[in-house]
Enzyme design. Sequence first.
Site, mmCIF file in Angstrom:
data_model
loop_
_atom_site.group_PDB
_atom_site.id
_atom_site.type_symbol
_atom_site.label_atom_id
_atom_site.label_comp_id
_atom_site.label_asym_id
_atom_site.label_seq_id
_atom_site.Cartn_x
_atom_site.Cartn_y
_atom_site.Cartn_z
ATOM 1 N N CYS A 36 31.787 -45.575 -1.377
ATOM 2 C CA CYS A 36 33.006 -46.137 -1.969
ATOM 3 C C CYS A 36 34.219 -45.844 -1.107
ATOM 4 O O CYS A 36 34.528 -44.683 -0.828
ATOM 5 C CB CYS A 36 33.205 -45.580 -3.369
ATOM 6 S SG CYS A 36 34.739 -46.138 -4.136
ATOM 7 N N CYS A 80 40.615 -56.940 -13.155
ATOM 8 C CA CYS A 80 40.026 -55.653 -12.775
ATOM 9 C C CYS A 80 41.173 -54.697 -12.469
ATOM 10 O O CYS A 80 41.969 -54.952 -11.562
ATOM 11 C CB CYS A 80 39.143 -55.890 -11.552
ATOM 12 S SG CYS A 80 38.431 -54.409 -10.847
ATOM 13 N N CYS A 100 35.265 -55.797 -6.314
ATOM 14 C CA CYS A 100 35.427 -54.539 -7.025
ATOM 15 C C CYS A 100 34.704 -53.433 -6.270
ATOM 16 O O CYS A 100 33.626 -53.631 -5.741
ATOM 17 C CB CYS A 100 34.851 -54.644 -8.431
ATOM 18 S SG CYS A 100 35.972 -55.398 -9.578
ATOM 19 N N CYS A 114 40.295 -41.352 -5.552
ATOM 20 C CA CYS A 114 39.336 -40.893 -6.563
ATOM 21 C C CYS A 114 38.679 -39.612 -6.078
ATOM 22 O O CYS A 114 38.305 -39.510 -4.911
ATOM 23 C CB CYS A 114 38.270 -41.958 -6.819
ATOM 24 S SG CYS A 114 37.082 -41.478 -8.103
ATOM 25 N N CYS A 123 32.154 -40.955 -4.153
ATOM 26 C CA CYS A 123 30.826 -41.549 -3.982
ATOM 27 C C CYS A 123 30.641 -41.950 -2.518
ATOM 28 O O CYS A 123 31.587 -42.388 -1.852
ATOM 29 C CB CYS A 123 30.651 -42.751 -4.902
ATOM 30 S SG CYS A 123 30.732 -42.295 -6.640
ATOM 31 N N GLU A 169 45.146 -51.460 -6.153
ATOM 32 C CA GLU A 169 44.894 -52.895 -6.166
ATOM 33 C C GLU A 169 44.413 -53.353 -7.529
ATOM 34 O O GLU A 169 43.817 -52.597 -8.294
ATOM 35 C CB GLU A 169 43.880 -53.248 -5.071
ATOM 36 C CG GLU A 169 44.539 -53.134 -3.714
ATOM 37 C CD GLU A 169 43.586 -53.368 -2.561
ATOM 38 O OE1 GLU A 169 44.071 -53.826 -1.515
ATOM 39 O OE2 GLU A 169 42.390 -53.111 -2.691
HETATM 40 N N1 SAH Z 1 34.972 -45.181 -10.897
HETATM 41 C C1 SAH Z 1 34.311 -46.110 -11.723
HETATM 42 C C2 SAH Z 1 34.962 -47.477 -11.718
HETATM 43 C C3 SAH Z 1 35.496 -47.996 -10.417
HETATM 44 S S1 SAH Z 1 34.321 -48.423 -9.189
HETATM 45 C C4 SAH Z 1 32.848 -46.205 -11.382
HETATM 46 O O1 SAH Z 1 32.443 -45.664 -10.350
HETATM 47 O O2 SAH Z 1 32.109 -46.797 -12.160
HETATM 48 C C5 SAH Z 1 33.653 -49.966 -9.793
HETATM 49 C C6 SAH Z 1 32.246 -50.256 -9.300
HETATM 50 O O3 SAH Z 1 32.248 -50.576 -7.901
HETATM 51 C C7 SAH Z 1 31.294 -49.073 -9.463
HETATM 52 O O4 SAH Z 1 30.054 -49.473 -9.973
HETATM 53 C C8 SAH Z 1 31.149 -48.614 -8.053
HETATM 54 O O5 SAH Z 1 29.988 -47.882 -7.866
HETATM 55 C C9 SAH Z 1 31.185 -49.891 -7.264
HETATM 56 N N2 SAH Z 1 31.441 -49.731 -5.836
HETATM 57 C C10 SAH Z 1 32.184 -48.785 -5.245
HETATM 58 N N3 SAH Z 1 32.195 -48.958 -3.911
HETATM 59 C C11 SAH Z 1 31.446 -50.046 -3.652
HETATM 60 C C12 SAH Z 1 31.092 -50.741 -2.467
HETATM 61 N N4 SAH Z 1 31.517 -50.340 -1.274
HETATM 62 N N5 SAH Z 1 30.293 -51.810 -2.587
HETATM 63 C C13 SAH Z 1 29.875 -52.230 -3.798
HETATM 64 N N6 SAH Z 1 30.181 -51.629 -4.956
HETATM 65 C C14 SAH Z 1 30.953 -50.537 -4.890
HETATM 66 FE FE1 SF4 Z 2 35.414 -43.007 -7.704
HETATM 67 FE FE2 SF4 Z 2 34.543 -44.942 -6.132
HETATM 68 FE FE3 SF4 Z 2 32.800 -43.252 -7.206
HETATM 69 FE FE4 SF4 Z 2 34.032 -45.046 -8.788
HETATM 70 S S1 SF4 Z 2 32.608 -45.491 -7.114
HETATM 71 S S2 SF4 Z 2 33.730 -42.840 -9.183
HETATM 72 S S3 SF4 Z 2 36.055 -45.164 -7.765
HETATM 73 S S4 SF4 Z 2 34.416 -42.730 -5.725
#
Ligand code: SAH
Ligand code: SF4
Length: 386
Positions: free
Chosen positions: A132, A118, A353, A125, A129, A105
Amino acid sequence: MPETNPPLKNDLVGDRVNLLGLDAAGLVALCASWGEKPFRAQQLLKWIHQRGVSEFDAMTDLARTLREHLAAKAEIRAPAVLTDHRAADETRKWLLDVGEGNAVEMVFIPETGRGTLCVSTQAGCAVDCRFCSTGKQGFSRNLRLDEVIGQLWWAEQALGGTTAGAERQISNVVFMGMGEPLLNYEVTLAAVRLMLDDRAYGLSRRRVTVSTSGVIPMMDRLREDCPVALAVSLHAPVDSLRDQLVPLNRKYPLDQLWLACSRYLQSAPRDFVTFEYVMLDGVNDSEAQAEQVLRWVADLPCKFNLIPFNPFPGSGLQRSTTDRISRFARRLSDAGIVTTVRRTRGDDIDAACGQLAGDVRDRTRRAERLEGKIIPIPIERPTALH
Ligand code: SAH
Ligand code: SF4
């Protein structure tokens, strides 16, 4: 987990080369292999990226023979768009087909005086996390350069910004879509360089932001190769908690992350690092944890962007209340750190995002969500609490 995943080869359809998959040097090499001079590559670069032209016939300053050669041997092809959603607040979200059941996306967020695109760098990934939805899908593959720069190339056309005289709507690019950009390093670097190139998109280093969960060796590489604005996903002030939320922390713990941020700042185009901090109710959002954040940050010049958690089915986590977010933000801003709370944009189209599940196989569950089975909590506009 590998330090970085190898980029895939440029996509060839039959014997056609997709020019979006070539950086400036790649275009020079291609032209040379056809007996063309390097300045032809520069002309091509401008036609493709600066002017957004995809028809070789329209590239009027190229010799007819070269145009014919291009028409026979090359193409300019961005990922196919599966869906195009426009939210009530004008946020746009496109779902892009990257083949084999994978989709990623891309989101455009218009604001007064600027527009932010974005972009995604991976299908899924591997960092996984805890909060996420992209991470929960697992890792499918790295996007290729044509798929990453193709997002900007395509969005420029869709938003009507690259034709002569039209005002560009995309003033900023953030690598905050699906995937960890620094685990697809070579492609991310090539895309960033094209974004900055005056013959291509001509964005300033301050307006291109790479967001990372903290892949320290690649933060150092980016600092040396092409320093742009940096956002680091912090999410927790102590290793015991960050190990759980961002598993990569077990490899690159917080003391090393602090040092890497400090090193990055020596070359960064901005004199601060932005820390992203997802607000998880009862997990990382207490005032005591805000104090721990302040202790960890110490004298590192930084800003904080607090992101209200975007819930997804089965996460088992809750978004912090507005009150807890405000208190946390106040603690940081009282200590002199510029702190903003990210407004969740495009909630009605699920475009925030970090919320980019993007898996076509997951569409049904997402459709249920859009039908209101999970009701998004409205969050206030971004507040500079400083
Ligand atoms: N992988 C990179 C960039 C993509 S994620 C990173 O982790 O920085 C972009 C941002 O969205 C990151 O700060 C991530 O922690 C946040 N994010 C991921 N899942 C989320 C969620 N469910 N709610 C709010 N922010 C989230
Ligand atoms: Fe990967 Fe999501 Fe963690 Fe960013 S926040 S590093 S996209 S798992």
